[in-house]
Design an enzyme around this catalytic site. Sequence first.
Site, PDB file in Angstrom:
ATOM      1  N   HIS A 134       0.837  -1.207   0.000  1.00  0.00           N
ATOM      2  CA  HIS A 134       0.000   0.000   0.000  1.00  0.00           C
ATOM      3  C   HIS A 134       0.873   1.259   0.000  1.00  0.00           C
ATOM      4  O   HIS A 134       0.567   2.238  -0.690  1.00  0.00           O
ATOM      5  CB  HIS A 134      -0.888   0.043   1.253  1.00  0.00           C
ATOM      6  CG  HIS A 134      -1.940  -1.026   1.332  1.00  0.00           C
ATOM      7  ND1 HIS A 134      -2.117  -1.806   2.445  1.00  0.00           N
ATOM      8  CD2 HIS A 134      -2.887  -1.421   0.442  1.00  0.00           C
ATOM      9  CE1 HIS A 134      -3.122  -2.637   2.248  1.00  0.00           C
ATOM     10  NE2 HIS A 134      -3.604  -2.436   1.044  1.00  0.00           N
ATOM     11  N   LYS A 166     -16.410  -7.903   6.178  1.00  0.00           N
ATOM     12  CA  LYS A 166     -15.408  -8.626   6.951  1.00  0.00           C
ATOM     13  C   LYS A 166     -15.212  -8.048   8.341  1.00  0.00           C
ATOM     14  O   LYS A 166     -15.528  -6.894   8.612  1.00  0.00           O
ATOM     15  CB  LYS A 166     -14.094  -8.675   6.186  1.00  0.00           C
ATOM     16  CG  LYS A 166     -13.672  -7.364   5.581  1.00  0.00           C
ATOM     17  CD  LYS A 166     -12.527  -7.609   4.605  1.00  0.00           C
ATOM     18  CE  LYS A 166     -12.076  -6.313   3.979  1.00  0.00           C
ATOM     19  NZ  LYS A 166     -11.193  -6.501   2.863  1.00  0.00           N
ATOM     20  N   ARG A 200      -2.230  -5.743  -8.336  1.00  0.00           N
ATOM     21  CA  ARG A 200      -1.084  -6.617  -8.102  1.00  0.00           C
ATOM     22  C   ARG A 200      -0.979  -7.712  -9.143  1.00  0.00           C
ATOM     23  O   ARG A 200       0.107  -8.143  -9.500  1.00  0.00           O
ATOM     24  CB  ARG A 200      -1.209  -7.299  -6.729  1.00  0.00           C
ATOM     25  CG  ARG A 200      -1.049  -6.372  -5.560  1.00  0.00           C
ATOM     26  CD  ARG A 200      -1.534  -7.022  -4.303  1.00  0.00           C
ATOM     27  NE  ARG A 200      -2.951  -7.350  -4.431  1.00  0.00           N
ATOM     28  CZ  ARG A 200      -3.722  -7.777  -3.447  1.00  0.00           C
ATOM     29  NH1 ARG A 200      -3.208  -7.980  -2.256  1.00  0.00           N
ATOM     30  NH2 ARG A 200      -5.003  -8.024  -3.650  1.00  0.00           N
ATOM     31  N   SER A 235      -3.149  -7.468   3.065  1.00  0.00           N
ATOM     32  CA  SER A 235      -3.399  -7.278   4.498  1.00  0.00           C
ATOM     33  C   SER A 235      -3.857  -8.575   5.136  1.00  0.00           C
ATOM     34  O   SER A 235      -3.493  -8.888   6.269  1.00  0.00           O
ATOM     35  CB  SER A 235      -4.482  -6.216   4.702  1.00  0.00           C
ATOM     36  OG  SER A 235      -4.061  -4.984   4.224  1.00  0.00           O
TER      37      SER A 235
HETATM   38  O1  PNS Z   1      -9.195  -2.710   0.533  1.00  0.00           O
HETATM   39  P1  PNS Z   1     -10.531  -3.112   0.018  1.00  0.00           P
HETATM   40  O2  PNS Z   1     -11.330  -3.818   1.091  1.00  0.00           O
HETATM   41  O3  PNS Z   1     -10.458  -3.891  -1.262  1.00  0.00           O
HETATM   42  O4  PNS Z   1     -11.306  -1.732  -0.298  1.00  0.00           O
HETATM   43  C1  PNS Z   1     -12.614  -1.741  -0.814  1.00  0.00           C
HETATM   44  C2  PNS Z   1     -13.228  -0.337  -0.789  1.00  0.00           C
HETATM   45  C3  PNS Z   1     -13.252   0.214   0.608  1.00  0.00           C
HETATM   46  C4  PNS Z   1     -12.399   0.585  -1.683  1.00  0.00           C
HETATM   47  C5  PNS Z   1     -14.670  -0.459  -1.362  1.00  0.00           C
HETATM   48  O5  PNS Z   1     -15.353  -1.434  -0.646  1.00  0.00           O
HETATM   49  C6  PNS Z   1     -15.441   0.855  -1.308  1.00  0.00           C
HETATM   50  O6  PNS Z   1     -15.183   1.762  -2.067  1.00  0.00           O
HETATM   51  N1  PNS Z   1     -16.407   0.935  -0.362  1.00  0.00           N
HETATM   52  C7  PNS Z   1     -17.235   2.100  -0.206  1.00  0.00           C
HETATM   53  C8  PNS Z   1     -18.687   1.784  -0.626  1.00  0.00           C
HETATM   54  C9  PNS Z   1     -18.926   2.154  -2.079  1.00  0.00           C
HETATM   55  O7  PNS Z   1     -18.686   3.267  -2.504  1.00  0.00           O
HETATM   56  N2  PNS Z   1     -19.424   1.166  -2.854  1.00  0.00           N
HETATM   57  C10 PNS Z   1     -19.774   1.363  -4.250  1.00  0.00           C
HETATM   58  C11 PNS Z   1     -18.583   1.281  -5.171  1.00  0.00           C
HETATM   59  S1  PNS Z   1     -17.858  -0.301  -5.227  1.00  0.00           S
END
Ligand code: PNS
Length: 166
Positions: free
Chosen positions: A22, A48, A97, A135
Amino acid sequence: MSPASPIVAIYPGSFDPMTKGHEDIAHRTLSVADRLVVAVAHDATHRKQNLFTVEERVAVINEIFGDDERVEALAFEGLLVDFARGLGSHLVVRGLRAISDFEYEMQMAQMNQELWPEIETIFFVPEVEYSFLSSSLVRQVASLGGDVSRFVSPPVLARLRKKLGG
Ligand code: PNS
């Protein structure tokens, strides 16, 4: 947007915890953006169980980038596009990745585009040595007593040790 407007990029994620992969993506982003907001999702849509609270995840990221005033970690809840709009940012960055990341990332980028057509997502590819890093693997290895000191910065390592013992 005028050509002189600073470019504010948003790097969203769970960051539970932030890894050196990150950090690599954050540094790459700073080669094209003036400011970087690391947007820590409260609980990534309840999918999660997090090891660290959102406050802990924000605090450790701010500690990692403490010397760099271009970087700030903030918690967010709800839609990412609403958070971006509130900050006046049109730019989301994510790391890619491997091919296995691609489908999930495309879905999120396209959904965000549907929700707010002014948002753009750009992807950075991390250093190859971080291409296997996540992570969840860091959490797993650390919780089983493995050495994760190569994969996370000292502030994260200290908090992992405190939380998990060892
Ligand atoms: O590190 P991660 O868990 O892959 O991150 C995922 C994240 C937080 C970027 C994604 O779940 C997110 O953007 N959540 C906010 C809710 C949202 O906007 N959802 C609609 C678009 S996917």
